[in-house]
Every structure is written in C-alpha cells, then in structure tokens.
Design an enzyme around this catalytic site. Structure first.
Site, PDB file in Angstrom:
ATOM      1  N   ALA A 149     -35.093 -23.973  57.363  1.00  0.00           N
ATOM      2  CA  ALA A 149     -34.552 -25.220  57.948  1.00  0.00           C
ATOM      3  C   ALA A 149     -33.488 -25.444  58.798  1.00  0.00           C
ATOM      4  O   ALA A 149     -33.754 -25.833  59.983  1.00  0.00           O
ATOM      5  CB  ALA A 149     -34.466 -26.211  56.765  1.00  0.00           C
TER       6      ALA A 149
ATOM      7  N   ARG B  79     -43.052 -28.088  63.443  1.00  0.00           N
ATOM      8  CA  ARG B  79     -43.410 -28.119  61.920  1.00  0.00           C
ATOM      9  C   ARG B  79     -42.942 -29.172  61.390  1.00  0.00           C
ATOM     10  O   ARG B  79     -41.818 -29.837  62.014  1.00  0.00           O
ATOM     11  CB  ARG B  79     -42.574 -26.764  61.383  1.00  0.00           C
ATOM     12  CG  ARG B  79     -43.060 -25.453  62.190  1.00  0.00           C
ATOM     13  CD  ARG B  79     -42.266 -24.206  61.220  1.00  0.00           C
ATOM     14  NE  ARG B  79     -43.060 -24.207  60.043  1.00  0.00           N
ATOM     15  CZ  ARG B  79     -42.386 -23.266  59.076  1.00  0.00           C
ATOM     16  NH1 ARG B  79     -41.234 -22.675  59.277  1.00  0.00           N
ATOM     17  NH2 ARG B  79     -42.928 -23.164  57.828  1.00  0.00           N
TER      18      ARG B  79
ATOM     19  N   GLN C   9     -41.900 -13.729  53.064  1.00  0.00           N
ATOM     20  CA  GLN C   9     -40.618 -14.090  53.556  1.00  0.00           C
ATOM     21  C   GLN C   9     -39.454 -13.312  52.439  1.00  0.00           C
ATOM     22  O   GLN C   9     -38.410 -12.951  53.043  1.00  0.00           O
ATOM     23  CB  GLN C   9     -40.111 -15.445  53.504  1.00  0.00           C
ATOM     24  CG  GLN C   9     -40.689 -16.020  54.880  1.00  0.00           C
ATOM     25  CD  GLN C   9     -42.202 -16.963  54.654  1.00  0.00           C
ATOM     26  OE1 GLN C   9     -42.568 -16.286  53.368  1.00  0.00           O
ATOM     27  NE2 GLN C   9     -42.367 -18.003  55.105  1.00  0.00           N
TER      28      GLN C   9
ATOM     29  N   ASP D  48     -35.904 -27.479  52.334  1.00  0.00           N
ATOM     30  CA  ASP D  48     -36.340 -27.876  53.569  1.00  0.00           C
ATOM     31  C   ASP D  48     -36.093 -29.369  54.020  1.00  0.00           C
ATOM     32  O   ASP D  48     -35.970 -29.919  54.996  1.00  0.00           O
ATOM     33  CB  ASP D  48     -37.928 -27.596  53.993  1.00  0.00           C
ATOM     34  CG  ASP D  48     -37.981 -25.944  54.203  1.00  0.00           C
ATOM     35  OD1 ASP D  48     -38.133 -25.335  53.143  1.00  0.00           O
ATOM     36  OD2 ASP D  48     -37.794 -25.531  55.149  1.00  0.00           O
TER      37      ASP D  48
ATOM     38  N   LYS E 222     -40.077 -23.791  49.759  1.00  0.00           N
ATOM     39  CA  LYS E 222     -41.218 -22.859  50.154  1.00  0.00           C
ATOM     40  C   LYS E 222     -42.034 -23.088  48.626  1.00  0.00           C
ATOM     41  O   LYS E 222     -41.582 -23.104  47.550  1.00  0.00           O
ATOM     42  CB  LYS E 222     -40.694 -21.598  49.820  1.00  0.00           C
ATOM     43  CG  LYS E 222     -41.825 -20.374  50.140  1.00  0.00           C
ATOM     44  CD  LYS E 222     -42.885 -20.678  51.171  1.00  0.00           C
ATOM     45  CE  LYS E 222     -42.177 -20.877  52.636  1.00  0.00           C
ATOM     46  NZ  LYS E 222     -43.265 -21.387  53.697  1.00  0.00           N
TER      47      LYS E 222
HETATM   48  O1  MRU Z   1     -41.837 -21.325  56.385  1.00  0.00           O
HETATM   49  P1  MRU Z   1     -40.310 -20.915  56.165  1.00  0.00           P
HETATM   50  O2  MRU Z   1     -39.950 -19.536  56.019  1.00  0.00           O
HETATM   51  O3  MRU Z   1     -39.623 -21.728  57.183  1.00  0.00           O
HETATM   52  O4  MRU Z   1     -39.506 -21.657  54.791  1.00  0.00           O
HETATM   53  C1  MRU Z   1     -38.456 -21.577  54.457  1.00  0.00           C
HETATM   54  C2  MRU Z   1     -37.814 -22.180  53.168  1.00  0.00           C
HETATM   55  O5  MRU Z   1     -38.749 -22.565  52.431  1.00  0.00           O
HETATM   56  C3  MRU Z   1     -36.390 -21.768  53.035  1.00  0.00           C
HETATM   57  O6  MRU Z   1     -36.253 -21.739  51.748  1.00  0.00           O
HETATM   58  C4  MRU Z   1     -35.683 -23.164  53.518  1.00  0.00           C
HETATM   59  O7  MRU Z   1     -35.714 -23.388  54.825  1.00  0.00           O
HETATM   60  C5  MRU Z   1     -34.303 -23.135  53.143  1.00  0.00           C
HETATM   61  S1  MRU Z   1     -33.633 -21.871  54.060  1.00  0.00           S
HETATM   62  C6  MRU Z   1     -32.147 -22.000  54.527  1.00  0.00           C
END
Ligand code: MRU
Length: 361
Positions: free
Chosen positions: A49, A85, A189, A230, A241
C-alpha cells in the site's frame, strides 16, 4: 536500498526494484513514462500500500512532464494511475495529492511526490518504534515469536515497511526469537519477498504454507501476529492480503494478539466499513498456475480475491505512525485533528461485527 525513488532532477526517472524478479534477480527498473508506471503497478513490480501510493505520486510527476499542466491526455493518465489497483487507498489518495499541485507547475508536483516519499519513510520508523513497544508489552519478558503474512517490509513501503518494520525493530532490540512467514498464495510475496528481506536483516525465520498458520497458532508456536493493511475503514475493519482473515480467526481462537500495522496514509475515514472496500480480483491465471507452470486442468475456472477483510472485532490493536488504537478495549478510530471535516463519524469497535452468514433457504 529503497524499493523505489526519484533519481535526478526535473529530467529524472523513477528507480524501482522489480519485485517480480525477486528473489532470484535484484533488478532495478528505470521508469520514465506514466504508461510504464501504470503497468509496473498492475504487474506488481511495485506493490504494497505505501509503495503504490508513492509510485502513483511519481506517476503524476511523469504525466505532468509528458503532457503539461492540463488537457485530456493528462486527465486520462491520472485516471489510469488512480484505478491501476483498487483496494489500497494509498494509490488514489497520493495520486490526488500530487495532482492537486499541478496548477503550481511541474516543480511543485515533484516536491509533493518527494514529500509523500519522505512521509512514508518517517512513518515506517515511527510504526517500528510504536509497534515494538506494544509487542514487548503484550508478549512480556522473553524472546518474541512473530507470525506474519504477505510482504510488509521495505519493499512494500520505501524502507523498513509496516508490520515488518515492527519485527525489524524487535530484532534490533535483541528480542526476536523467530518469524513464521506465510508463503502467501498465489503470488508468493511471503516466500519470494519477506523471506528475502528477513534473510537480509539477519532475522531467524521459517516459511510455512498459508493454511498452516492458524494451526501453528493453535499449537502455541507464535506469541503475536503482525500484518499490514491496504485500507483501514472508519469502523476499524481492515483489508489486507487474502489469508489475513483466517489468520485473525486463528489468533482469536488461540488467544494470540493480532496487530495490524499501517500508516495513517492507509486509514480511510470515508470508507465506513470493510463491506465498502473494493476487493481486487486478479483473475484465474494466478490461481491455476504457479510461476508459469499449470497446476490445474486446462479450462479450470478460478476466483482470485487478492485481499480479504478482517473485522475490527478480531483485531487487538491498530498501530499507525501516530497512535495505537485498541479495539480489544473498545477504543474508537477517531479522525485525527486536521482531518477533513466532511468525513463520516467513526464507528465504534465491537467484538461481534462478523456479519452473520447468509443461509440458503
Ligand atoms: O498485492 P500486494 O502484494 O500489493 O499486497 C500487499 C499487502 O497486502 C500488504 O500486506 C499491504 O499492502 C500492507 S504492506 C505495507
């Protein structure tokens, strides 16, 4: 090393670690054009995010340089950046912030984007300190075993990160025993990025499949769960996530504190609850194959929510760069002083806000 940064002056470019190539290759992309920035955000070369917020602001810089201070091409570029996104509020919010400076000229837009970067850098340090203090208070004396999901480190922010910044700070204080990192299907990830970052910081860690997380909590294998977000809604529900919700349920079952770590830039008081958060579906392809190898029969359909919602009632604490809010003590997520006056009133955290299941008649 920063996940992304602006390099050079007004004729500069965005230097961005290509997260799709990790852990095998540490490749730095040079992004010069707004279309390339939109594509980088969508294929997850930059992700997380706070990082996509910074990327969006830099995208506005590139668009302003290419298309000037107004006109349909500029408007179209900004609209495409904003919706590259949908779930992380940081993207649209930081695109809007940078775009608001366009009437003042290119230098003002660049200055705003750099300020957003610097705010996220400072926020990561502050979250690390506030979060580590809380973790050590909740866990008590002795070594800390933390569980986490996805990637919330420097790669997801600019440096240090959110939940992983807390883990790094606990480690720097000599109190980290182990991190259990969920691999994070479908794009891995956790295994590709979090394990890479934990190794670089010298933090002991083991990887586990997502479905093992709640069971390991039930077996007493972690003292605390730390995740990012997010978007944090006004009632304290959080999007993160996919898999985070299961982990929160497992933590509640096991009596383990579940801590969400996110900067104020991720708190969205205009979104009343998790029900109003748009969840990105990234399509079947990511589910029916792993790193390009088919793992389901040809033609298999799939659903691919990239995020899920954790109800506030399952969250022990929300740690931002400015405060710690304790839903478990029925604390409200109130607008910070200076926040927009037209924001809706904050809801109260409750411990029973998982909606009743819809039953078929
Ligand atoms: O799809 P992504 O890899 O962008 O998802 C990221 C996440 O879900 C993280 O946990 C979230 O952005 C917080 S990270 C600082």
């Amino acid at each position: 090393m920063r996940a992304l940064d602006w390099e050079g002056g007004s004729d500069g470019a965005v230097a961005m670690v290509d997260q799709t190539a990790l852990p095998g290759t540490l490749r730095v992309l040079s992004i010069n054009a707004v279309d390339d920035m939109v594509a980088a955000i969508q294929r997850l070369s930059v992700r997380g995010a706070p990082a996509v917020g910074v990327a969006g602001a830099f995208g506005v810089v590139l668009a302003t340089r290419a298309f000037g201070p107004s006109g349909p091409r500029l408007d179209d570029a900004i609209a495409r950046l904003r919706r590259a996104r949908p779930t992380a509020v940081n993207l649209a919010r930081m695109v809007d912030r940078a775009a608001a400076r366009i009437p003042e000229g290119f230098d003002a837009v660049l200055a705003e984007a750099l300020a957003i970067r610097d705010e996220e850098l400072a926020a990561s340090v502050a979250m690390g300190v506030l979060g580590a203090d809380l973790v050590l208070e909740l866990v008590g004396p002795g070594p800390v075993r933390a569980m986490t999901i996805c990637n919330t480190g420097g790669l997801a922010s600019v440096e240090r990160g959110t939940a992983l910044a807390v883990i790094q700070t606990v480690h720097e204080r000599g109190r980290l025993a182990e991190v259990l990192a969920l691999e994070t299907r479908p794009l891995l990830q956790g295994s590709r990025l979090t394990a890479w970052e934990l190794a670089r910081m010298g933090a002991p860690h083991r990887l586990l499949v997502d479905s093992a997380g709640p069971f390991m909590l039930a077996r007493g294998q972690a003292d605390v769960v730390l995740t990012g977000a997010d978007r944090v809604a006004a009632n304290g529900d959080t999007a993160n996530k996919v898999g985070t919700f299961s982990l929160a349920l497992g933590a509640r079952h096991a009596g383990v504190p579940f801590i969400v770590v996110a900067p104020e830039s991720t708190v969205d008081m205009t979104t009343p609850s998790g029900d109003s958060i748009e969840i990105e579906d990234r399509g079947a392809g990511e589910v029916v194959s792993v790193v390009g190898v088919a793992t389901a029969p040809k033609g298999t359909n799939a659903v691919n929510p990239a995020f899920d919602i954790t109800p506030a009632g399952l969250i022990t604490a929300l740690v931002t760069d400015q405060r710690v809010v304790r839903p478990d003590r029925h604390e409200s997520l109130l607008p910070l002083p200076g926040a927009a006056r037209d924001q809706p009133p904050a809801g109260r955290f409750t411990t029973n806000d998982i909606p009743a299941p819809t039953r078929r008649s």
